[in-house]
Design a protein around this motif. Structure first.
Motif, PDB file in Angstrom:
ATOM      1  N   ALA A  93       0.875  -1.178   0.000  1.00  0.00           N
ATOM      2  CA  ALA A  93       0.000   0.000   0.000  1.00  0.00           C
ATOM      3  C   ALA A  93       0.909   1.223   0.000  1.00  0.00           C
ATOM      4  CB  ALA A  93      -0.911  -0.007   1.216  1.00  0.00           C
ATOM      5  N   ASN A  94       0.794   2.058  -1.017  1.00  0.00           N
ATOM      6  CA  ASN A  94       1.667   3.227  -1.167  1.00  0.00           C
ATOM      7  C   ASN A  94       0.964   4.509  -0.764  1.00  0.00           C
ATOM      8  OD1 ASN A  94       4.031   1.931  -2.319  1.00  0.00           O
ATOM      9  ND2 ASN A  94       2.723   1.524  -4.083  1.00  0.00           N
ATOM     10  N   ASN A  95       1.751   5.480  -0.323  1.00  0.00           N
ATOM     11  CA  ASN A  95       1.255   6.820   0.021  1.00  0.00           C
ATOM     12  C   ASN A  95       0.123   6.785   1.043  1.00  0.00           C
ATOM     13  OD1 ASN A  95       3.046   8.030  -1.894  1.00  0.00           O
ATOM     14  ND2 ASN A  95       1.638   7.374  -3.490  1.00  0.00           N
ATOM     15  N   VAL A  96       0.288   5.970   2.074  1.00  0.00           N
ATOM     16  CA  VAL A  96      -0.745   5.810   3.101  1.00  0.00           C
ATOM     17  C   VAL A  96      -0.749   7.026   4.023  1.00  0.00           C
ATOM     18  CG1 VAL A  96      -1.563   4.407   5.030  1.00  0.00           C
ATOM     19  CG2 VAL A  96      -0.540   3.308   3.016  1.00  0.00           C
ATOM     20  N   VAL A  97      -1.929   7.618   4.195  1.00  0.00           N
ATOM     21  CA  VAL A  97      -2.120   8.757   5.083  1.00  0.00           C
ATOM     22  C   VAL A  97      -3.314   8.448   5.986  1.00  0.00           C
ATOM     23  CG1 VAL A  97      -2.682  11.218   5.238  1.00  0.00           C
ATOM     24  CG2 VAL A  97      -1.192  10.385   3.407  1.00  0.00           C
ATOM     25  N   VAL A  98      -3.143   8.671   7.286  1.00  0.00           N
ATOM     26  CA  VAL A  98      -4.217   8.456   8.258  1.00  0.00           C
ATOM     27  C   VAL A  98      -4.547   9.791   8.904  1.00  0.00           C
ATOM     28  CG1 VAL A  98      -4.848   7.328  10.428  1.00  0.00           C
ATOM     29  CG2 VAL A  98      -3.507   6.093   8.727  1.00  0.00           C
ATOM     30  N   SER A 155       4.777   3.784   2.584  1.00  0.00           N
ATOM     31  CA  SER A 155       4.367   2.469   2.087  1.00  0.00           C
ATOM     32  C   SER A 155       4.244   1.477   3.237  1.00  0.00           C
ATOM     33  CB  SER A 155       5.388   1.942   1.079  1.00  0.00           C
ATOM     34  OG  SER A 155       5.446   2.808  -0.035  1.00  0.00           O
ATOM     35  N   ILE A 156       3.231   0.628   3.142  1.00  0.00           N
ATOM     36  CA  ILE A 156       3.044  -0.437   4.127  1.00  0.00           C
ATOM     37  C   ILE A 156       3.052  -1.757   3.363  1.00  0.00           C
ATOM     38  CG2 ILE A 156       1.558  -1.417   5.902  1.00  0.00           C
ATOM     39  CD1 ILE A 156       0.422   1.343   6.385  1.00  0.00           C
ATOM     40  N   ASN A 157       3.951  -2.631   3.731  1.00  0.00           N
ATOM     41  CA  ASN A 157       4.079  -3.924   3.072  1.00  0.00           C
ATOM     42  C   ASN A 157       2.893  -4.830   3.392  1.00  0.00           C
ATOM     43  OD1 ASN A 157       6.620  -3.396   1.882  1.00  0.00           O
ATOM     44  ND2 ASN A 157       7.619  -3.788   3.842  1.00  0.00           N
TER      45      ASN A 157
END
Length: 76
Positions: free
Chosen positions: A25-30, A64-66
């Motif tokens: 998952a790329n460009n993850v923003v919370v 990024s989250i693997n």
């Protein structure tokens, strides 16, 4: 967080983000809103606090989250 009624107690609020998929998952923003009467004392290093008392929000850029990786965000 610090409860204003007491003023001396800090509480830790954690947000767990997990990529349960098979791809990165790329460009993850919370983004999360912090309700009154809580006052934010500190946030994780990849997060930014904005707003003011009663309308705080945090935005965390996680990159990024693997696959199957879990990231923990802490708010105090």
């Amino acid at each position: 967080f610090r409860a204003l009624a007491d003023g001396s107690s800090n509480y830790v609020y954690s947000i767990s983000i997990r990529n349960g998929g098979l791809a990165v998952a790329n460009n993850v923003v919370v983004t999360d809103s912090i309700p009154a009467p809580l006052q934010v004392v500190a946030v994780s290093s990849n997060c930014v606090l904005s707003g003011s008392f009663g309308s705080y929000s945090i935005t965390c850029s996680l990159g990024s989250i693997n696959p199957q990786q879990t990231i923990l965000i802490s708010v105090v």
